[in-house]
Structures are given as structure tokens and as C-alpha cells.
Design a protein around this motif. Structure first.
Motif, PDB file in Angstrom:
ATOM      1  N   ASP A  39       1.206  -0.771  -0.028  1.00 45.86           N
ATOM      2  CA  ASP A  39       0.113  -0.233  -0.322  1.00 45.86           C
ATOM      3  C   ASP A  39       0.337   1.489   0.386  1.00 45.86           C
ATOM      4  OD1 ASP A  39      -2.590  -1.247  -0.112  1.00 45.86           O
ATOM      5  OD2 ASP A  39      -2.036  -1.875   2.114  1.00 45.86           O
ATOM      6  N   PRO A  40       0.351   2.535   0.151  1.00 48.72           N
ATOM      7  CA  PRO A  40       1.119   3.540   0.047  1.00 48.72           C
ATOM      8  C   PRO A  40       0.589   4.287   0.957  1.00 48.72           C
ATOM      9  CG  PRO A  40      -0.714   4.280  -1.307  1.00 48.72           C
ATOM     10  CD  PRO A  40      -0.910   2.623  -0.711  1.00 48.72           C
ATOM     11  N   LEU A  41       1.964   4.020   1.731  1.00 46.39           N
ATOM     12  CA  LEU A  41       1.349   4.089   2.979  1.00 46.39           C
ATOM     13  C   LEU A  41       3.839   3.987   3.531  1.00 46.39           C
ATOM     14  CD1 LEU A  41      -0.613   1.536   4.701  1.00 46.39           C
ATOM     15  CD2 LEU A  41      -0.934   4.137   4.218  1.00 46.39           C
ATOM     16  N   VAL A  42       3.615   4.987   4.883  1.00 49.41           N
ATOM     17  CA  VAL A  42       5.341   5.219   5.051  1.00 49.41           C
ATOM     18  C   VAL A  42       5.326   4.762   6.791  1.00 49.41           C
ATOM     19  CG1 VAL A  42       5.071   7.675   5.064  1.00 49.41           C
ATOM     20  CG2 VAL A  42       7.135   6.306   5.212  1.00 49.41           C
ATOM     21  N   MET A  43       6.605   4.525   7.355  1.00 51.14           N
ATOM     22  CA  MET A  43       5.731   4.177   9.123  1.00 51.14           C
ATOM     23  C   MET A  43       7.281   4.585   9.336  1.00 51.14           C
ATOM     24  SD  MET A  43       5.913   1.096  10.997  1.00 51.14           S
ATOM     25  CE  MET A  43       7.639   0.375  10.334  1.00 51.14           C
ATOM     26  N   VAL A  44       7.078   5.645   9.712  1.00 53.29           N
ATOM     27  CA  VAL A  44       8.214   7.380  10.312  1.00 53.29           C
ATOM     28  C   VAL A  44       8.264   6.271  11.740  1.00 53.29           C
ATOM     29  CG1 VAL A  44       8.414   8.870  10.546  1.00 53.29           C
ATOM     30  CG2 VAL A  44       7.034   8.702   8.719  1.00 53.29           C
ATOM     31  N   ALA A  45       9.822   6.315  11.885  1.00 53.06           N
ATOM     32  CA  ALA A  45       9.944   6.233  13.553  1.00 53.06           C
ATOM     33  C   ALA A  45      11.063   7.161  13.824  1.00 53.06           C
ATOM     34  CB  ALA A  45      11.122   4.917  13.457  1.00 53.06           C
ATOM     35  N   SER A  46      10.880   7.569  15.252  1.00 55.25           N
ATOM     36  CA  SER A  46      11.037   8.712  15.909  1.00 55.25           C
ATOM     37  C   SER A  46      11.709   8.126  17.122  1.00 55.25           C
ATOM     38  CB  SER A  46      10.282   9.665  15.915  1.00 55.25           C
ATOM     39  OG  SER A  46       9.112   9.643  17.140  1.00 55.25           O
ATOM     40  N   GLY A  47      12.366   8.516  17.878  1.00 54.21           N
ATOM     41  CA  GLY A  47      12.968   8.505  18.994  1.00 54.21           C
ATOM     42  C   GLY A  47      13.646   9.038  19.883  1.00 54.21           C
ATOM     43  N   ARG A  48      13.797   8.458  20.618  1.00 57.07           N
ATOM     44  CA  ARG A  48      15.237  10.499  22.046  1.00 57.07           C
ATOM     45  C   ARG A  48      16.335  10.748  20.860  1.00 57.07           C
ATOM     46  NH1 ARG A  48      14.843   7.808  27.950  1.00 57.07           N
ATOM     47  NH2 ARG A  48      15.111   5.945  26.298  1.00 57.07           N
ATOM     48  N   SER A  49      17.115   9.507  20.740  1.00 56.98           N
ATOM     49  CA  SER A  49      18.433   9.506  19.944  1.00 56.98           C
ATOM     50  C   SER A  49      18.303   8.435  18.718  1.00 56.98           C
ATOM     51  CB  SER A  49      19.101   9.712  20.519  1.00 56.98           C
ATOM     52  OG  SER A  49      19.568   7.289  20.747  1.00 56.98           O
ATOM     53  N   MET A  50      19.820   9.313  17.503  1.00 57.40           N
ATOM     54  CA  MET A  50      19.811   7.945  16.056  1.00 57.40           C
ATOM     55  C   MET A  50      19.523   7.012  16.469  1.00 57.40           C
ATOM     56  SD  MET A  50      18.554  10.096  14.077  1.00 57.40           S
ATOM     57  CE  MET A  50      19.407  10.183  12.582  1.00 57.40           C
ATOM     58  N   ALA A  51      20.326   6.249  17.840  1.00 63.74           N
ATOM     59  CA  ALA A  51      20.765   5.393  18.054  1.00 63.74           C
ATOM     60  C   ALA A  51      19.898   4.381  18.556  1.00 63.74           C
ATOM     61  CB  ALA A  51      22.555   5.243  18.188  1.00 63.74           C
ATOM     62  N   ALA A  52      18.843   5.129  19.384  1.00 57.25           N
ATOM     63  CA  ALA A  52      17.498   3.821  20.099  1.00 57.25           C
ATOM     64  C   ALA A  52      17.200   2.431  19.609  1.00 57.25           C
ATOM     65  CB  ALA A  52      17.071   5.052  20.374  1.00 57.25           C
ATOM     66  N   PRO A  53      17.241   1.961  19.993  1.00 57.52           N
ATOM     67  CA  PRO A  53      16.770   0.205  19.627  1.00 57.52           C
ATOM     68  C   PRO A  53      15.208   0.876  19.380  1.00 57.52           C
ATOM     69  CG  PRO A  53      16.793   0.842  22.050  1.00 57.52           C
ATOM     70  CD  PRO A  53      17.410   1.669  21.889  1.00 57.52           C
ATOM     71  N   PRO A  54      15.390  -0.848  18.148  1.00 57.91           N
ATOM     72  CA  PRO A  54      13.847  -0.559  17.629  1.00 57.91           C
ATOM     73  C   PRO A  54      12.499  -0.393  18.925  1.00 57.91           C
ATOM     74  CG  PRO A  54      15.404  -2.001  16.387  1.00 57.91           C
ATOM     75  CD  PRO A  54      15.840  -1.668  17.687  1.00 57.91           C
ATOM     76  N   ASP A  55      12.763  -1.412  19.734  1.00 62.12           N
ATOM     77  CA  ASP A  55      11.588  -0.896  20.754  1.00 62.12           C
ATOM     78  C   ASP A  55      11.263   0.145  22.013  1.00 62.12           C
ATOM     79  OD1 ASP A  55      11.303  -3.713  20.415  1.00 62.12           O
ATOM     80  OD2 ASP A  55      12.471  -5.020  21.784  1.00 62.12           O
ATOM     81  N   GLU A  56      12.839   1.049  21.738  1.00 61.21           N
ATOM     82  CA  GLU A  56      12.318   1.489  21.909  1.00 61.21           C
ATOM     83  C   GLU A  56      11.632   3.744  21.163  1.00 61.21           C
ATOM     84  OE1 GLU A  56      15.570   2.914  24.419  1.00 61.21           O
ATOM     85  OE2 GLU A  56      15.875   1.170  25.082  1.00 61.21           O
ATOM     86  N   LEU A  57      11.316   2.768  19.611  1.00 67.00           N
ATOM     87  CA  LEU A  57      10.900   4.307  18.959  1.00 67.00           C
ATOM     88  C   LEU A  57       9.646   4.167  19.289  1.00 67.00           C
ATOM     89  CD1 LEU A  57      13.534   3.020  16.069  1.00 67.00           C
ATOM     90  CD2 LEU A  57      13.493   4.880  17.659  1.00 67.00           C
ATOM     91  N   PHE A  58       9.333   4.641  18.284  1.00 67.40           N
ATOM     92  CA  PHE A  58       7.577   5.237  18.229  1.00 67.40           C
ATOM     93  C   PHE A  58       7.200   5.357  16.858  1.00 67.40           C
ATOM     94  CE2 PHE A  58       3.715   8.159  17.780  1.00 67.40           C
ATOM     95  CZ  PHE A  58       3.097   7.027  18.606  1.00 67.40           C
ATOM     96  N   TYR A  59       6.287   5.061  16.347  1.00 64.38           N
ATOM     97  CA  TYR A  59       5.662   5.004  15.369  1.00 64.38           C
ATOM     98  C   TYR A  59       4.650   5.266  14.394  1.00 64.38           C
ATOM     99  CZ  TYR A  59       9.811   1.225  15.471  1.00 64.38           C
ATOM    100  OH  TYR A  59      11.072   0.302  16.029  1.00 64.38           O
ATOM    101  N   GLN A  60       4.230   6.011  13.210  1.00 60.46           N
ATOM    102  CA  GLN A  60       3.532   6.404  12.484  1.00 60.46           C
ATOM    103  C   GLN A  60       3.616   6.342  11.922  1.00 60.46           C
ATOM    104  OE1 GLN A  60       4.027  11.133  14.073  1.00 60.46           O
ATOM    105  NE2 GLN A  60       5.795  10.656  14.987  1.00 60.46           N
TER     106      GLN A  60
END
Length: 381
Positions: free
Chosen positions: A85-106
Motif C-alpha cells: 500500500d502507499p504507506l510510510v512508517m516513520v520511526a522517532s525516538g530520543r536519539s538516532m541510535a535508539a533501539p527499535p523497541d524504544e522507537l515510536f512509529y507513525q
């Protein structure tokens, strides 16, 4: 086969099976819903709104800006494009090196920029199943431990095959001796389903063990291949102003017109460099759609500075991951994978039952079974 050889192979089969059985049961049970992870994930996505023809798309950089504005104080290390689908998931976190489990996904609709209300992929039932299956919530030590259990499963399969031939020499294939006791019926069913699922269990055991090396393989690639790709900018200061991410994507698509972008790693993230965007592309065939091809784009200009195929060890991982879950042939293959998974649960459960039932049997009965087994072996020899 001599009686001594049978005893040795029986010892290997018994203890390799016993050590790994409970963990393999856990992996088969948690793996069952994960076979349909992609379908379940898409079923949970909200319906995309209709977009009028000619409506200008907002562009990735505008969507990234919206994601940053929605999470003040956080940075965006990654953007992932959906393969359907024409979707993108944007990950954000407290730092660029934050592990995947600590990221927030939009999640955003690429056609309209609409933000979609979607549950976090790091929450809920499927996430619990994934973590139990992947590392039992124990990180890298848990992954490596399960990898060893997968190798023990392969040892149990090989030793079981060696024992199967003399055991079935005087019995027809698929014989289940219903006139004998409960334990004998389960023994025959265990042997039958074990030989039927032989190839599948071996494939799943081997690919599962390879998959547990994902983190070391990623780190090896980052420390060698990625560093070499970024070496041309090593002595330069990081850019103070970044080129649009869309220009880096466009440059990568021009360089590899037969491929499409799956992931964008922003400068400073572990899969890019302080001077580069990391652009990861895939092909459109069942195989090449699983193989990532990395390209680095100058963060200041958006131009491609390095591009190379992944090394063999990384390709082996990429191929084994979907094979482990039957994710090559669409839904029909996944249904076959699920049926074989259920059969494997029966094999593992029956093996555990047979051992417990034998332990609980009177000593005289066990001696009688041992004498019968010895006599059968001598006759077969």
C-alpha cells in the motif's frame, strides 16, 4: 545395525530431543500466528481514504516534518515504505541510535499525508509472540540460546532418521498399531509424523538458527561494509544542512531503476553515517524482494556516493528469514506451513509424552520393552 550402534543413536536422539523439546514447542506455538503476521498486520490497518485524481502528494519530507512536529524533542532515524500500500512508517525516538523497541512509529498515507491511527507494532499479542519466538525477551543471549536449540533439533532429526530405518524394517510405512497399548500407538504416530515433517522441520530448524544470528550479522556488516562505503567522507565535518530525503531517494531510484526503496536511514542513524542517507532498495521478484541493496547518498547534496550488493552472509540471512515462515509463495504456502507446524507440535508433544510415560512405567515393563527392542535389533541385524 548393531545393538551397540542402536544404543548410541538412541542416546543421542533421546537427549538432543529432551533438551530442545520444550523450547521447540514454544517456537512452534508462537510461530503459528507469526506465519500470518503480514496478513494480520494488514487486516488491522484502517481503510485508506479516497484521494481525488490530480491531488498533489505532500512529499516524504513534508510527512517527516509532520512526524517530528507530533513528537517534540525526538529525532527521526528511519522511514519504512510498505510493500503493498502507499504507506510510510516513520520511526522517532530520543536519539538516532535508539533501539527499535524504544522507537515510536507513525503511519502516513503517501498520497495525502493523512496520519493513520494504528497500534504500535511494539505492543499487543503479535509483538509478544514475536519476542517469545525471537529471543524470549532476553535479547541477544536469548537469540543465541534458541539458535543452539534449533541445532539440537537438527541433531534429533538426523538421529531419529537413523533409528527409523531398523525400527520400521518389519512394519509397513504409516503403520499405527492400534491393537497395542496407548504408548505404542503414540510411538507409531510420533514416528509417522516425524518422518512426514522431516524436511520441513530441518528447514525450519536450520533457517531459525541462522535467523538468531541477525544481530551479529548486522553489526558485522555495519563495522565492515558500511564503514567502507562511507570512507570517502570520513574526514569531512557533518553537514549543517541536509538535502531533502526525497532527492536522495530519487537519486537511488535513478541509479537502480528496476528496484524500489524499502527503507531510508537518516544521517547519524546506525544504518547510515553522519554524512549520508542510507537508502535500502529491493527488487520485484519473489527472491530479490527479500534482498536489500544499500546505497549511500551524500547528506548535503542528495547524490549517490556508494552502492554495493550485500555480502553472502547477509544474503543468507535475508533468504532464510522469509523461508522460515513460508513467506515466498503467498497465502497457499503459508497454509501448508501452518499445517506442518501443527503436525510438528504433535511430534514434539508426543515425544515428550513417550518419555514421561516410559519413566512412569513399572520397572518390569521397561525391562520387557528393552528385551523386545534388543531381540528385534538382533533379528534385523
Amino acid at each position: 545395525m548393531s545393538h551397540r550402534a542402536v544404543r548410541v543413536w538412541s542416546f543421542v536422539h533421546k537427549w538432543s530431543s529432551l533438551v530442545c523439546t520444550l523450547f521447540m514447542l514454544l517456537l512452534c506455538i508462537t510461530g503459528l500466528p507469526l506465519i500470518f503476521h503480514h496478513e494480520i498486520q494488514h487486516a488491522q490497518m484502517p481503510e485508506l481514504a479516497e484521494v481525488q485524481p490530480g491531488t498533489p502528494a505532500p512529499g516524504l519530507d513534508s510527512i517527516i516534518a509532520s512526524a517530528r512536529a507530533a513528537r517534540p524533542g525526538e529525532v527521526v532515524p528511519y522511514a519504512y515504505f510498505d510493500d503493498e500500500d502507499p504507506l510510510v512508517m516513520v520511526a522517532s525516538g530520543r536519539s538516532m541510535a535508539a533501539p527499535p523497541d524504544e522507537l515510536f512509529y507513525q503511519f502516513y498515507d503517501l498520497r495525502s499525508g493523512q496520519h493513520l491511527d494504528v497500534a504500535q507494532p511494539t505492543e499487543g499479542f503479535m509483538y509478544i509472540m514475536l519476542r517469545l519466538h525471537m529471543d524470549m525477551f532476553a535479547g541477544l543471549p536469548g537469540m543465541l540460546f534458541l539458535g543452539v536449540m534449533g541445532l539440537l533439533l537438527v541433531v534429533a532429526i538426523v538421529s531419529g532418521v537413523v533409528l527409523y530405518a531398523p525400527f520400521m524394517r518389519k512394519l509397513d510405512f504409516a503403520t499405527v498399531r492400534r491393537q497395542r497399548g496407548t504408548r505404542t500407538r503414540w510411538l507409531d504416530l510420533h514416528n509417522l509424523l516425524g518422518i512426514v515433517t522431516l524436511v520441513w522441520l530441518t528447514v525450519v530448524g536450520v533457517t531459525g538458527s541462522i535467523n538468531t544470528l541477525a544481530m551479529p550479522i548486522e553489526r558485522m556488516w555495519q563495522a565492515s561494509e558500511l564503514v567502507e562505503m562511507a570512507a570517502s567522507h570520513r574526514d569531512l565535518p557533518p553537514p549543517t544542512q541536509l538535502a531533502p530525503a526525497a532527492s536522495a531517494i530519487a537519486a537511488a531510484e535513478r541509479a537502480m531503476p528496476d528496484m524500489k526503496v524499502r527503507t531510508v536511514a537518516f544521517p547519524g542513524s546506525p544504518f547510515a553515517s553522519p554524512h549520508h542517507y542510507g537508502i535500502y532498495l529491493v527488487g520485484d521478484s519473489p527472491l530479490t524482494s527479500r534482498l536489500l541493496t544499500p546505497a549511500l547518498a551524500d547528506a548535503a547534496t542528495g547524490e549517490i556516493t556508494a552502492m554495493r550488493e550485500m555480502p553472502l552472509y547477509a544474503k543468507t540471512l535475508f533468504v532464510s528469514q522469509p523461508l522460515h515462515f513460508g513467506d515466498y509463495g503467498g497465502l497457499p504456502l503459508k497454509i501448508v506451513w501452518a499445517l506442518l507446524d501443527v503436525a510438528s507440535i504433535v511430534v514434539l508433544g508426543s515425544g515428550l509424552y513417550l518419555w514421561l510415560a516410559r519413566r512412569k512405567a513399572p520397572a518390569e515393563k521397561r525391562l520387557e520393552e528393552q528385551d523386545e527392542s534388543t531381540l528385534a535389533t538382533e533379528n534385523n541385524a
